[in-house]
Design a protein around this motif. Sequence first.
Motif, mmCIF file in Angstrom:
data_model
loop_
_atom_site.group_PDB
_atom_site.id
_atom_site.type_symbol
_atom_site.label_atom_id
_atom_site.label_comp_id
_atom_site.label_asym_id
_atom_site.label_seq_id
_atom_site.Cartn_x
_atom_site.Cartn_y
_atom_site.Cartn_z
ATOM 1 N N SER A 16 -6.441 0.150 11.579
ATOM 2 C CA SER A 16 -5.284 0.842 10.951
ATOM 3 C C SER A 16 -3.980 0.616 11.708
ATOM 4 O O SER A 16 -4.132 0.268 12.843
ATOM 5 N N LEU A 17 -2.897 0.793 11.019
ATOM 6 C CA LEU A 17 -1.653 0.777 11.263
ATOM 7 C C LEU A 17 -0.749 1.525 10.433
ATOM 8 O O LEU A 17 -1.136 2.132 9.475
ATOM 9 N N ARG A 18 0.310 2.246 11.290
ATOM 10 C CA ARG A 18 1.219 3.169 10.521
ATOM 11 C C ARG A 18 2.522 2.551 10.653
ATOM 12 O O ARG A 18 3.098 2.323 11.881
ATOM 13 N N LEU A 19 3.152 2.222 9.581
ATOM 14 C CA LEU A 19 4.451 1.648 9.449
ATOM 15 C C LEU A 19 5.800 2.901 9.456
ATOM 16 O O LEU A 19 5.133 3.839 8.593
ATOM 17 N N SER A 20 6.703 2.745 9.822
ATOM 18 C CA SER A 20 7.768 3.382 9.537
ATOM 19 C C SER A 20 9.034 2.867 9.286
ATOM 20 O O SER A 20 9.255 1.834 9.590
ATOM 21 N N CYS A 21 9.814 3.782 8.201
ATOM 22 C CA CYS A 21 11.088 3.130 7.970
ATOM 23 C C CYS A 21 11.846 3.998 8.138
ATOM 24 O O CYS A 21 12.330 5.301 7.369
ATOM 25 N N VAL A 22 12.946 4.092 9.041
ATOM 26 C CA VAL A 22 13.954 4.870 9.250
ATOM 27 C C VAL A 22 15.329 4.557 8.698
ATOM 28 O O VAL A 22 15.728 3.279 8.690
ATOM 29 N N ARG A 60 -6.863 3.379 0.483
ATOM 30 C CA ARG A 60 -6.832 2.804 1.729
ATOM 31 C C ARG A 60 -5.414 3.205 2.261
ATOM 32 O O ARG A 60 -5.232 3.499 3.535
ATOM 33 N N PHE A 61 -4.232 3.157 1.796
ATOM 34 C CA PHE A 61 -2.951 3.465 2.307
ATOM 35 C C PHE A 61 -2.355 4.708 1.763
ATOM 36 O O PHE A 61 -2.529 5.144 0.705
ATOM 37 N N ILE A 62 -1.536 5.232 2.727
ATOM 38 C CA ILE A 62 -0.673 6.537 2.175
ATOM 39 C C ILE A 62 0.596 6.485 2.465
ATOM 40 O O ILE A 62 0.955 6.150 3.526
ATOM 41 N N ILE A 63 1.572 6.824 1.631
ATOM 42 C CA ILE A 63 2.702 6.759 1.611
ATOM 43 C C ILE A 63 3.239 8.055 1.859
ATOM 44 O O ILE A 63 2.552 9.141 1.137
ATOM 45 N N SER A 64 4.221 8.587 2.834
ATOM 46 C CA SER A 64 4.694 9.820 2.968
ATOM 47 C C SER A 64 6.214 9.889 3.452
ATOM 48 O O SER A 64 6.785 8.517 3.649
ATOM 49 N N ARG A 65 6.932 10.863 3.544
ATOM 50 C CA ARG A 65 8.336 10.824 3.951
ATOM 51 C C ARG A 65 8.464 12.232 4.685
ATOM 52 O O ARG A 65 7.746 13.453 4.174
ATOM 53 N N VAL A 101 10.425 7.296 6.083
ATOM 54 C CA VAL A 101 9.344 6.835 5.311
ATOM 55 C C VAL A 101 8.173 6.344 5.793
ATOM 56 O O VAL A 101 8.482 5.350 6.726
ATOM 57 N N TYR A 102 6.894 6.718 5.855
ATOM 58 C CA TYR A 102 5.921 6.011 6.490
ATOM 59 C C TYR A 102 4.981 5.577 5.588
ATOM 60 O O TYR A 102 4.760 5.836 4.350
#
Length: 124
Positions: free
Chosen positions: A17-23, A66-71, A78-79
Amino acid sequence: QVQLVESGGGLVQSGGSLRLSCVTSGFIEDYYEMGWFRQAPGKEREGVACIGAAGTTVYADSVRDRFIISRDNAKATVYLQMNSLKPEDTGNYYCARRTHGYPFSLRATDYDLRGQGTQVTVSS
């Protein structure tokens, strides 16, 4: 200055797993639908997921379940939580702001502002 900055990519084994962030900065992020896209060498750019201002989400078939987008609008971030990663998920992932097209579109041409991206590599 209007910009998007991604982070969180890396090298992970298949199944990981990985968690990406977008600032985001320079604009009111919570007014916009935001999307995650990816592109691998020699492949078409692919819309992965998008999230509306009220939290509605849409996923590409290849990542659904498999993926989850959130904010987090308070953090203008945004993640993308990526689970059960596969080698075919390898690519440069970037976030973008939708300004054209239909709501919840995953077409890259419907998005204008984008970041530089963060590399995700999944080994088998």
